[in-house]
Design an enzyme around this catalytic site. Sequence first.
Site, PDB file in Angstrom:
ATOM      1  N   ASN A 155      44.572  46.722  36.097  1.00  0.00           N
ATOM      2  CA  ASN A 155      43.439  46.234  36.468  1.00  0.00           C
ATOM      3  C   ASN A 155      42.233  47.230  36.162  1.00  0.00           C
ATOM      4  O   ASN A 155      41.036  46.900  36.678  1.00  0.00           O
ATOM      5  CB  ASN A 155      43.370  45.574  37.711  1.00  0.00           C
ATOM      6  CG  ASN A 155      44.447  44.460  37.900  1.00  0.00           C
ATOM      7  OD1 ASN A 155      45.325  44.248  38.625  1.00  0.00           O
ATOM      8  ND2 ASN A 155      44.382  43.208  36.865  1.00  0.00           N
ATOM      9  N   ARG A 167      38.783  45.094  46.063  1.00  0.00           N
ATOM     10  CA  ARG A 167      39.011  45.667  44.955  1.00  0.00           C
ATOM     11  C   ARG A 167      37.943  46.329  44.295  1.00  0.00           C
ATOM     12  O   ARG A 167      38.060  47.158  43.369  1.00  0.00           O
ATOM     13  CB  ARG A 167      40.018  44.810  43.896  1.00  0.00           C
ATOM     14  CG  ARG A 167      41.399  44.508  44.788  1.00  0.00           C
ATOM     15  CD  ARG A 167      42.524  44.412  43.811  1.00  0.00           C
ATOM     16  NE  ARG A 167      42.682  45.574  42.895  1.00  0.00           N
ATOM     17  CZ  ARG A 167      43.718  45.602  41.857  1.00  0.00           C
ATOM     18  NH1 ARG A 167      44.236  44.379  41.491  1.00  0.00           N
ATOM     19  NH2 ARG A 167      43.912  46.630  41.231  1.00  0.00           N
ATOM     20  N   ARG A 197      40.757  34.890  38.390  1.00  0.00           N
ATOM     21  CA  ARG A 197      40.158  36.148  38.815  1.00  0.00           C
ATOM     22  C   ARG A 197      39.084  36.379  37.783  1.00  0.00           C
ATOM     23  O   ARG A 197      37.894  36.773  38.095  1.00  0.00           O
ATOM     24  CB  ARG A 197      41.175  37.263  38.618  1.00  0.00           C
ATOM     25  CG  ARG A 197      42.415  37.257  39.643  1.00  0.00           C
ATOM     26  CD  ARG A 197      41.691  37.543  40.850  1.00  0.00           C
ATOM     27  NE  ARG A 197      42.510  37.502  42.207  1.00  0.00           N
ATOM     28  CZ  ARG A 197      43.398  38.737  42.447  1.00  0.00           C
ATOM     29  NH1 ARG A 197      43.192  39.809  41.804  1.00  0.00           N
ATOM     30  NH2 ARG A 197      44.241  38.331  43.494  1.00  0.00           N
ATOM     31  N   HIS A 234      47.027  36.223  37.539  1.00  0.00           N
ATOM     32  CA  HIS A 234      46.402  37.127  36.371  1.00  0.00           C
ATOM     33  C   HIS A 234      47.448  36.569  35.057  1.00  0.00           C
ATOM     34  O   HIS A 234      48.409  36.247  35.166  1.00  0.00           O
ATOM     35  CB  HIS A 234      46.796  38.493  36.737  1.00  0.00           C
ATOM     36  CG  HIS A 234      45.703  39.275  37.355  1.00  0.00           C
ATOM     37  ND1 HIS A 234      45.836  40.171  38.188  1.00  0.00           N
ATOM     38  CD2 HIS A 234      44.542  39.407  37.360  1.00  0.00           C
ATOM     39  CE1 HIS A 234      45.215  40.715  38.704  1.00  0.00           C
ATOM     40  NE2 HIS A 234      44.090  40.187  38.321  1.00  0.00           N
ATOM     41  N   ASP A 241      48.999  38.562  32.948  1.00  0.00           N
ATOM     42  CA  ASP A 241      50.239  39.401  32.884  1.00  0.00           C
ATOM     43  C   ASP A 241      51.052  38.907  33.949  1.00  0.00           C
ATOM     44  O   ASP A 241      52.258  39.293  33.794  1.00  0.00           O
ATOM     45  CB  ASP A 241      49.621  40.658  32.916  1.00  0.00           C
ATOM     46  CG  ASP A 241      49.249  41.144  34.106  1.00  0.00           C
ATOM     47  OD1 ASP A 241      49.190  40.335  35.423  1.00  0.00           O
ATOM     48  OD2 ASP A 241      49.256  42.440  34.328  1.00  0.00           O
ATOM     49  N   ALA A 274      52.881  42.685  46.985  1.00  0.00           N
ATOM     50  CA  ALA A 274      51.305  42.712  46.582  1.00  0.00           C
ATOM     51  C   ALA A 274      50.979  41.665  45.595  1.00  0.00           C
ATOM     52  O   ALA A 274      49.838  41.702  45.138  1.00  0.00           O
ATOM     53  CB  ALA A 274      50.700  44.040  46.365  1.00  0.00           C
ATOM     54  N   CYS A 325      51.875  45.190  35.814  1.00  0.00           N
ATOM     55  CA  CYS A 325      50.781  45.412  36.359  1.00  0.00           C
ATOM     56  C   CYS A 325      50.381  46.882  36.960  1.00  0.00           C
ATOM     57  O   CYS A 325      49.343  47.464  37.302  1.00  0.00           O
ATOM     58  CB  CYS A 325      50.673  44.751  37.797  1.00  0.00           C
ATOM     59  SG  CYS A 325      50.986  43.150  37.774  1.00  0.00           S
TER      60      CYS A 325
END
Length: 266
Positions: A69, A88, A135, A164, A166, A254, A260
């Site tokens: 990310n 974030r 997102r 996400h 991925d 998480a 990731c």
Amino acid sequence: MSRLLVCEPEYFSIQYEINPWMRLSNSVGPERARIQWQGLMDVLTNKAGARLERIKPVPGLPDMVFTANAGSVLGRKAVPSRFRHPERQREEPCFEQWFREQGYDVTQLEEGLYFEGAGDLLGFPDTWFGGYRQRSDIRAYIRLSEIFGREIIPVELVDRRFYHLDTCFCPLSGGELLYYPPAFDGYAQKVIEDRIGRDRRLVVPESEALRFACNAVCIKQRVVLPEGCAETMALLADRGYEPCPSPLDEFMKAGGSAKCLTLALD
Ligand code: ARG
């Protein structure tokens, strides 16, 4: 040579809940996380032949370990992420600074245009797919397509567990796609089927998608994926890939796994 950006899990922990996997009550075992992360690095370097680049972890940024990310990179161009969640957003200057220090030609997206980097933008050499709704914003892909000079096909993510791209979509080096179709809306499923022929689509069963089977790192014929995904490993082996499983359950707390924890730099 495949270079990956990684960040040690020194400050990795669960300090907020921004996806359905995260539970403040489900605390991370720091020592286990460190061992699992190191194990992943060993597999990536010794088995898959990757070269690692590091960014220094920052106290108070528990998700910085998820370098996918950080942003998106093509050649010398980098576009740093603009995170949807304030928790974030504090990572943004760290990643941007890293890209600048490495000499990347950095382009910033306008403020308020959310884009979460290679967590949501993935693809094959000339067709890219951009996950949106949970997102990243669909509008970001118009701009990113201009910046990178690539066609980007937006695909809508409709299952909160696969927030996400991925987490449910993994392009493989031989042109196949490992993915979990129900994570996408019907239109995106159609578009993916139109672009990627039937014989190139490897569908992961739900039970393994929920173990992050699609959150894999493919380097040539090696595919590094979380352990516990036997059917996915068989699908891969059947196509001539060598699956390399790695235990990563501390990171699933998480909402993340192998892919990731890395950002492909080339
Ligand atoms: N806790 C992080 C978040 O919710 C996990 C990010 C995982 N990264 C990824 N590329 N899927 O943002």
